[in-house]
Design an enzyme around this catalytic site. Structure first.
Site, PDB file in Angstrom:
ATOM      1  N   LYS A  78      -9.765 -16.355   5.374  1.00 47.92           N
ATOM      2  CA  LYS A  78     -11.013 -16.379   6.135  1.00 47.92           C
ATOM      3  C   LYS A  78     -12.172 -16.836   5.269  1.00 47.92           C
ATOM      4  CE  LYS A  78     -10.347 -12.243   8.048  1.00 47.92           C
ATOM      5  NZ  LYS A  78      -9.212 -12.034   7.360  1.00 47.92           N
TER       6      LYS A  78
ATOM      7  N   VAL B 278      -0.970  -7.481   5.250  1.00 46.68           N
ATOM      8  CA  VAL B 278      -0.080  -8.561   4.804  1.00 46.68           C
ATOM      9  C   VAL B 278       0.729  -8.080   3.596  1.00 46.68           C
ATOM     10  CG1 VAL B 278      -0.011 -10.850   3.726  1.00 46.68           C
ATOM     11  CG2 VAL B 278      -1.505 -10.442   5.695  1.00 46.68           C
TER      12      VAL B 278
ATOM     13  N   ASP C 181     -13.305  -6.507  -5.761  1.00 46.11           N
ATOM     14  CA  ASP C 181     -12.578  -6.414  -4.495  1.00 46.11           C
ATOM     15  C   ASP C 181     -11.722  -7.662  -4.269  1.00 46.11           C
ATOM     16  OD1 ASP C 181     -11.583  -5.832  -2.030  1.00 46.11           O
ATOM     17  OD2 ASP C 181     -13.519  -5.501  -1.057  1.00 46.11           O
TER      18      ASP C 181
ATOM     19  N   GLU D 162       2.856  -8.669  11.093  1.00 43.52           N
ATOM     20  CA  GLU D 162       2.128  -7.498  10.569  1.00 43.52           C
ATOM     21  C   GLU D 162       1.493  -6.694  11.699  1.00 43.52           C
ATOM     22  OE1 GLU D 162      -1.789  -7.652   9.007  1.00 43.52           O
ATOM     23  OE2 GLU D 162      -1.931  -9.825   9.213  1.00 43.52           O
TER      24      GLU D 162
ATOM     25  N   SER E 285      -7.916  -8.575  -2.515  1.00 40.37           N
ATOM     26  CA  SER E 285      -6.853  -7.998  -1.696  1.00 40.37           C
ATOM     27  C   SER E 285      -5.548  -7.873  -2.471  1.00 40.37           C
ATOM     28  CB  SER E 285      -6.629  -8.869  -0.464  1.00 40.37           C
ATOM     29  OG  SER E 285      -5.567  -8.338   0.302  1.00 40.37           O
ATOM     30  N   ALA E 286      -4.846  -6.775  -2.235  1.00 37.09           N
ATOM     31  CA  ALA E 286      -3.498  -6.615  -2.805  1.00 37.09           C
ATOM     32  C   ALA E 286      -2.515  -7.603  -2.184  1.00 37.09           C
ATOM     33  CB  ALA E 286      -3.013  -5.182  -2.603  1.00 37.09           C
ATOM     34  N   ASP E 287      -2.944  -8.326  -1.151  1.00 42.10           N
ATOM     35  CA  ASP E 287      -2.086  -9.388  -0.605  1.00 42.10           C
ATOM     36  C   ASP E 287      -1.698 -10.371  -1.716  1.00 42.10           C
ATOM     37  OD1 ASP E 287      -2.662  -8.170   1.800  1.00 42.10           O
ATOM     38  OD2 ASP E 287      -3.724  -9.893   2.676  1.00 42.10           O
TER      39      ASP E 287
END
Ligand code: PSU
Ligand code: MN
Length: 302
Positions: A157, A104, A136, A24, A138-140
């Site tokens: 993380k 990602v 919130d 990435e 992530s679209a990951d």
């Protein structure tokens, strides 16, 4: 014009069924400070090449998704102030002929479009702390639910809500495989304290799971959680101290949404006097190496 462009090296490798690993660009543009980011981008590619694997660093340059960058492209993602591009930003950047560093999610999506099956990153995005109020996430995660790619990451993380992230991956039916362990890692730390249901012990086994997923799944990806070796992890006490301050600073700065991850990472590097950066680089190297082995196992399975 093509909607995306694979480099000659990547096109040839894919056509011949050779091992290819996607990398990435957000980690380079927004996750690591200059000038170490450029050195890291080159080093990750070098690790792959030294193992006989073709690197495909992915970014959007002047509106065109690029699968595999040349030396100039690598310099651009390291030195230009690029937009942080997730999947939903791709068509807009294309229309405006602008550039973006792919997260990602966006990297996984574009890699899969190009036919790449293995991807190495540092840490996967996930559910942010406080997501119950902010939504919130992530679209990951949602992207991996619909994208057939294996992502090697050092877990997520510890700035995220790790148990909520694991729950969401379960809901989305994305397999999470611990590599040689059932302890889910927390990026800078070897063990998050959360235990996985499954582990696999070799790259060949992961390739077999990918094949079975192709035959039996509905097109999801796979997360391979690869912990940093314990002797290389960040000191947990120091980690906890720095994170606490980092959260306070984020609140004080009023940062929200997609700016949170880059802000936190930058702050943590400063406050840890660079220690978190060394650990970040070590875990990313570790992931690139494992991804290379998985890509080779996948190529020989086919
Ligand atoms: N983990 C890192 N460094 C990073 C990121 C994750 O160690 O730079 C980036 C990845 O590109 C990931 C993105 O996809 O952060 C997640 O951002 P968000 O939480 O806004 O979805
Ligand atoms: Mn977000």
């Amino acid at each position: 014009m093509n909607s995306f462009i694979a480099s000659p090296e990547v096109s040839e490798a894919l056509a011949k069924g050779k091992a290819v690993v996607a990398l990435e660009s957000t980690i380079i543009s927004h996750g690591l400070p200059r000038p170490r980011n450029l050195a890291a981008a080159k080093e990750f590619e070098e690790i792959l090449r030294s193992k006989g694997v073709v690197p495909a660093t992915i970014a959007i340059l002047d509106g065109v998704p690029r699968i595999g960058l040349d030396a100039q492209g690598i310099e651009r993602i390291a030195n230009e102030d690029l937009a942080k591009a997730s999947v939903r930003d791709i068509p807009i950047l294309a229309a405006k002929k602008e550039s973006g560093a792919t997260t990602v999610a966006a990297t996984a999506h574009l890699a899969a479009l190009a036919g790449i099956r293995v991807f190495a990153t540092g840490g996967l995005g996930g559910v942010h702390r406080g997501a119950i109020d902010t939504f919130d996430e992530s679209a990951d995660l949602s992207t991996l639910a619909v994208t057939p790619i294996t992502v090697v990451s050092a877990g997520v993380k510890s700035v995220l809500d790790i148990p909520a992230t694991l729950e969401r991956l379960e809901t989305l039916s994305v397999p999470v495989i611990g590599y040689k362990t059932k302890e889910f890692p927390a990026f800078w730390l070897t063990d998050s304290g959360y235990t996985l249901d499954w582990s696999l012990d070799s790259a060949e086994q992961v390739a077999l799971a990918m094949k079975a997923q192709d035959e039996l799944g509905h097109g999801q990806g796979i997360v391979v959680a690869n912990p940093i070796p314990i002797d290389k992890q960040w000191d947990p006490k120091e980690h906890d101290r720095v994170l606490e301050i980092a959260f306070q600073a984020t609140k004080k700065a009023g940062v929200s949404g997609k700016a949170v991850t880059p802000f936190l990472l930058g702050f943590i590097v400063e406050e840890s006097k660079g220690r978190s950066l060394e650990v970040n680089l070590d875990l990313a190297r570790n992931n690139v190496q494992l991804a290379a082995d998985i890509a080779k196992a996948w190529a020989s399975l086919k």
